[in-house]
Write a protein that holds these residues in place. Structure first.
Motif, short mmCIF file in Angstrom:
data_model
loop_
_atom_site.label_atom_id
_atom_site.label_comp_id
_atom_site.label_asym_id
_atom_site.label_seq_id
_atom_site.Cartn_x
_atom_site.Cartn_y
_atom_site.Cartn_z
N ASP A 110 15.72 6.24 5.36
CA ASP A 110 16.09 4.89 5.78
C ASP A 110 14.96 3.90 5.52
OD1 ASP A 110 18.55 5.82 6.70
OD2 ASP A 110 17.77 6.23 8.71
N CYS A 111 13.73 4.34 5.74
CA CYS A 111 12.56 3.48 5.57
C CYS A 111 11.38 4.34 5.16
CB CYS A 111 12.25 2.73 6.87
SG CYS A 111 10.78 1.69 6.78
N ILE A 112 10.72 3.98 4.08
CA ILE A 112 9.54 4.70 3.61
C ILE A 112 8.32 3.87 3.98
CG2 ILE A 112 8.41 5.76 1.63
CD1 ILE A 112 11.16 5.64 0.22
N ARG A 113 7.51 4.41 4.88
CA ARG A 113 6.35 3.67 5.36
C ARG A 113 5.13 4.06 4.53
NH1 ARG A 113 7.09 4.92 11.67
NH2 ARG A 113 7.65 6.96 10.80
N ILE A 114 4.56 3.09 3.84
CA ILE A 114 3.49 3.33 2.88
C ILE A 114 2.16 2.82 3.44
CG2 ILE A 114 2.67 2.95 0.53
CD1 ILE A 114 5.28 4.38 0.50
N VAL A 115 1.16 3.69 3.46
CA VAL A 115 -0.21 3.29 3.79
C VAL A 115 -0.96 3.14 2.47
CG1 VAL A 115 -2.36 3.94 4.94
CG2 VAL A 115 -0.15 4.48 6.01
N LEU A 116 -1.59 1.99 2.26
CA LEU A 116 -2.27 1.72 1.00
C LEU A 116 -3.37 0.68 1.22
CD1 LEU A 116 0.19 -0.43 -1.18
CD2 LEU A 116 0.32 -0.22 1.29
N LEU A 140 12.87 -3.45 -1.34
CA LEU A 140 11.94 -3.86 -0.29
C LEU A 140 12.49 -3.57 1.10
CD1 LEU A 140 10.65 -7.19 -1.84
CD2 LEU A 140 9.37 -5.06 -1.54
N ASP A 141 13.80 -3.59 1.26
CA ASP A 141 14.40 -3.27 2.56
C ASP A 141 14.18 -1.81 2.93
OD1 ASP A 141 15.31 -5.81 2.94
OD2 ASP A 141 17.38 -5.41 2.32
N ARG A 142 13.83 -0.98 1.95
CA ARG A 142 13.61 0.44 2.21
C ARG A 142 12.14 0.78 2.41
NH1 ARG A 142 15.64 4.36 -1.71
NH2 ARG A 142 15.25 5.71 0.08
N PHE A 143 11.26 -0.21 2.25
CA PHE A 143 9.83 0.02 2.40
C PHE A 143 9.26 -0.73 3.60
CE2 PHE A 143 10.11 0.99 -2.20
CZ PHE A 143 9.47 2.22 -2.20
N GLU A 144 8.18 -0.18 4.12
CA GLU A 144 7.37 -0.85 5.14
C GLU A 144 5.92 -0.58 4.77
OE1 GLU A 144 8.56 -0.56 9.45
OE2 GLU A 144 6.63 0.48 9.57
#
Length: 222
Positions: A110-116, A140-144
């Protein structure tokens, strides 16, 4: 780290630390992403192997064969790691890596949370440069995105995996790109088979004690 109190640093640090201590959620995976590079170099003269009474010896002179960029993504709570090798490190390569995460590796999330980190190529707005508006918004709606603070890249667990990659695979001369791809693929397969989870211990509470000099307003004492 900053030499004095820095609210921006604290804000991004606590955001990442709080994310790391959320329970595992397969519908909202936490992925750490980072990049490194490998200069392709070969021997001008064959190395001398180790023998009784003498260590192995390598000539300091070498042949250059360009450079490759390695884009690493890892899910610390499952031990999964993926490395892609490219000629360049531009925004379009970053977009490709994000699209790969969304379409190939986590199509049902549902949402892929990316640390970068704050590299200028890590720009979500760039989706609109490469896709029609409705498609860009759908991605973008699928990323955080969760950015580590400037000068705080140590907060990105992808650096732990990059450190392992450098020690276990890249700590020698590699001349051909095909060899690099083969060696990195073998390392990736071995790493994934090992199920090596990252047990991150540092918390927001720890930061407020050990890094209290970074907080503009000190923690109130009971």
């Amino acid at each position: 780290m900053p030499a004095e109190d820095d609210g921006q640093f604290v804000y991004h640090m606590e955001d990442v630390l709080d994310l790391y201590h959320e329970p595992y959620d397969e519908d909202r995976p936490v992925i750490c992403f980072d990049e490194t590079s490998k200069a392709l170099r070969g021997h001008k003269r064959d190395p001398l192997p180790a023998q009784p009474g003498a260590v192995a010896r390598v000539d300091t002179h070498y042949k250059r064969n360009g450079k490759k960029n390695l884009h690493l993504a890892t899910e610390p709570l499952t031990g999964w790691v993926n490395v892609e090798i490219t000629e360049k490190r531009r925004t379009c390569e970053w977009i490709d890596r994000m699209v790969g995460l969304a379409d190939e590796h986590y199509p049902d999330a549902d949402c892929i949370r990316i640390v970068l980190d704050n590299l200028n190529t890590h720009n979500p707005a760039a989706f609109y440069r490469f896709f029609p508006p409705n498609e860009a918004q759908a991605y973008l709606d699928r990323f955080e995105f969760h950015y580590t603070p400037k000068h705080g890249s140590w907060l990105n667990m992808a650096e732990i995996e990059i450190g392992a990659l450098k020690r276990q695979c890249l700590d020698r001369r590699i001349y051909h790109a095909a060899t690099l791809r083969s060696e990195v693929a073998a390392w990736q397969d071995h790493r994934n088979a090992a199920d090596g989870l990252i047990d991150w211990q540092f918390t927001t509470d720890d930061a407020r004690i050990k890094l209290r000099q970074l907080y503009p307003v000190p923690l109130e004492e009971d």
